[in-house]
Design an enzyme around this catalytic site. Structure first.
Site, PDB file in Angstrom:
ATOM      1  CE  LYS A 213      -4.398   1.136   0.157  1.00 19.42           C
ATOM      2  NZ  LYS A 213      -5.578   0.452  -0.393  1.00 19.42           N
TER       3      LYS A 213
ATOM      4  CG  ASP B 151      -7.336   3.437  -0.960  1.00 17.12           C
ATOM      5  OD1 ASP B 151      -7.902   2.344  -0.864  1.00 17.12           O
ATOM      6  OD2 ASP B 151      -7.321   4.266  -0.017  1.00 17.12           O
TER       7      ASP B 151
END
Ligand code: NDP
Length: 453
Positions: A130, A170
């Site tokens: 991430k 995201d």
């Protein structure tokens, strides 16, 4: 969770806190996994022998860098960029990039850690990662967003690649941002490869990728309902958020005959007493994705709707059957959970990552609410990113129906894995336990196979 193992869980968490007590979101995500995995490890000592739990909570690599860019007044601005390459036991690191002022290492470690298990559940060969930045795209011109994305990618490009690490979108990172970053990667590396997913249709993107997280969450909820002999048709649903995940969750609910009563942004929530219809949804998509406006503007166009400033969807003034939080972490607390239970909620499915606090989840368990954690319910997004990677490698593209069928099959498979690992003696399924264990076993076995690396 069995009390028998509470001392071991506490001891493990104490050790975690000793090295990073300030990483509260990361600790929250680790504790949720430890509560189900530690009892499992106690019964499967091979994982203890290889010290898998302590190895899996440590990212393989964390990259932190300066992102300098020029605003429209030619003033130099600085943000912090991150990529947490958490675990590559089953494939290249894979996970989104988040651009939001709240981004810090704790949030990215929690998201990267969850991603390991989620990606494992998809059955596709993807490790966990991430990244992102504390940059806020809100209120910035397109040119500013482009300059930021280019600067961010100038550094990130050294660390990623189609067989190494494949980021996606995201919060705050949609098609526009992926486009600017892809363009910069291509320019620097002189390579046209599937280094990012969520790409535009004309340059390697997959059909259904924008829809996949929201659609997948609703498919998963449908799977849970079908196990109870029920379905979404006619159900009243409270949704939070109004971004990518929320928009396509709403769309799928409408297709399946459900009624969506709410959606929200960081300023408040909309209540639609007669349900959000497809015309409203088109307006919402245009408002959020093209005009980049605020949700409150919807009530000017649709006076039958109400906007409740500073409130969350869980205050919905009528009864609801299903709640689908699709905004951000810890957006649904114990008090909200109680309110939803009072309103008759039967099923909660997390479209966002970790939107329910541990106290809220406990409250759902105590009240026999069927609860799906994000790492299972929202895995459709990364699964379809995996399908985008496959199409890029094959240099071909599948039709909308082909991708949607694969997405449906993957969500059904994830549901089955949760049932296999989470079903209790009474036949009830603990989806948190099921998702954690099914995700863990595949990664842990791969780590054992590959030795101490
Ligand atoms: P978007 O940026 O498209 O939308 C985010 C939405 O959540 C917006 O409505 C935003 O409101 C709201 N929001 C963000 N932060 C807050 C906050 N602190 N308080 C209240 N509302 C907030 O993001 P996505 O829809 O892509 O992501 C939503 C969630 O889903 C995240 O948890 C993400 O990690 C998760 N997720 C996303 C996937 C994807 O494919 N996109 C895949 C799997 C999970 P505002 O506009 O006012 O900021």
């Amino acid at each position: 969770m069995s009390d028998k193992y509470q001392d071991r869980i506490d001891a493990f968490m104490e050790k975690m806190k000793a090295t990073g007590a300030h990483e509260v979101e990361f600790l929250q995500a680790v504790e949720e996994v430890a509560e189900t995995v530690i009892p499992f490890i106690a019964e499967h000592p091979i994982y203890e022998e290889h010290n898998i739990l302590e190895r899996i909570v440590e990212p393989e690599r964390t990259i932190i860098f300066r992102v300098p860019w020029l605003d429209d007044n030619n003033k130099a601005r600085i943000n912090r960029g991150y990529r947490v390459e958490f675990n590559s036991a089953i494939g290249p690191y894979k996970g989104g990039l988040r651009f939001h002022p709240s981004v810090n290492l704790s949030i990215l470690k929690f998201l990267g850690f969850e991603q390991i298990f989620k990606n494992s559940l998809t059955t596709l060969p993807m490790g966990g990662g991430k990244g992102g930045s504390d940059f806020d795209p809100k209120g910035k011109s397109d040119a500013e967003v482009m300059r930021f994305c280019q600067s961010f990618m100038t550094e990130l490009s050294r660390h990623i690649g189609p067989d190494t690490d494949v980021p996606a979108g995201d919060i705050g990172v949609g098609g526009r941002e992926i486009g600017y970053m892809f363009g910069q990667y291509k320019r620097i590396r002189n390579e046209f490869t599937g280094v990012l997913t969520g790409k535009g249709r004309n340059w390697g993107g997959s059909l259904i990728r924008p829809e996949a997280t929201g659609y997948g969450a609703i498919y998963f909820i449908q799977n849970m309902l079908e196990r109870e002999g029920d379905n979404i048709r006619g159900k009243s649903i409270a949704i939070s958020g109004s971004g990518n995940v929320a928009q396509f969750a709403i769309e799928k609910v409408l297709q399946l005959g459900g009624k969506v009563l709410t959606c929200s942004d960081s300023q408040g929530y909309i209540f639609a007493p007669d349900g959000i219809h497809s015309e409203h949804l088109d307006f919402l998509k245009e408002l959020k994705n093209v005009k980049r406006g605020r949700l409150s503007e919807m009530v000017q166009a649709y006076p039958d709707m109400q906007f409740f400033e500073g409130e969350r969807s869980w205050n919905v003034p009528t009864n609801v059957d299903i709640a689908v939080p699709c905004a951000t972490q810890n957006e649904l607390n114990e008090e909200d959970a109680k309110k939803l239970i009072d309103k008759g909620v039967k099923v909660v499915g997390e479209g966002a990552n970790m939107p329910c606090t541990p106290e809220a989840v406990e409250c759902f368990y105590q009240n026999n609410i069927i609860f799906a954690p994000g790492k299972a319910a929202n895995a459709g997004g990364v699964a379809t990113s995996g399908l985008e990677m496959s199409q890029n490698s094959l240099r071909m593209s599948w039709t909308r129906e082909e991708v949607d069928d694969k997405l449906k099959a993957i969500m059904a498979d994830i549901h089955q894995q949760c049932v296999k690992y989470g079903r209790g003696d009474d036949g009830k399924v603990d989806y948190v336990k099921g998702a954690n264990l099914a995700g863990f076993v595949k990664v842990a076995d791969s780590m054992i196979d590959q030795g101490v690396v």
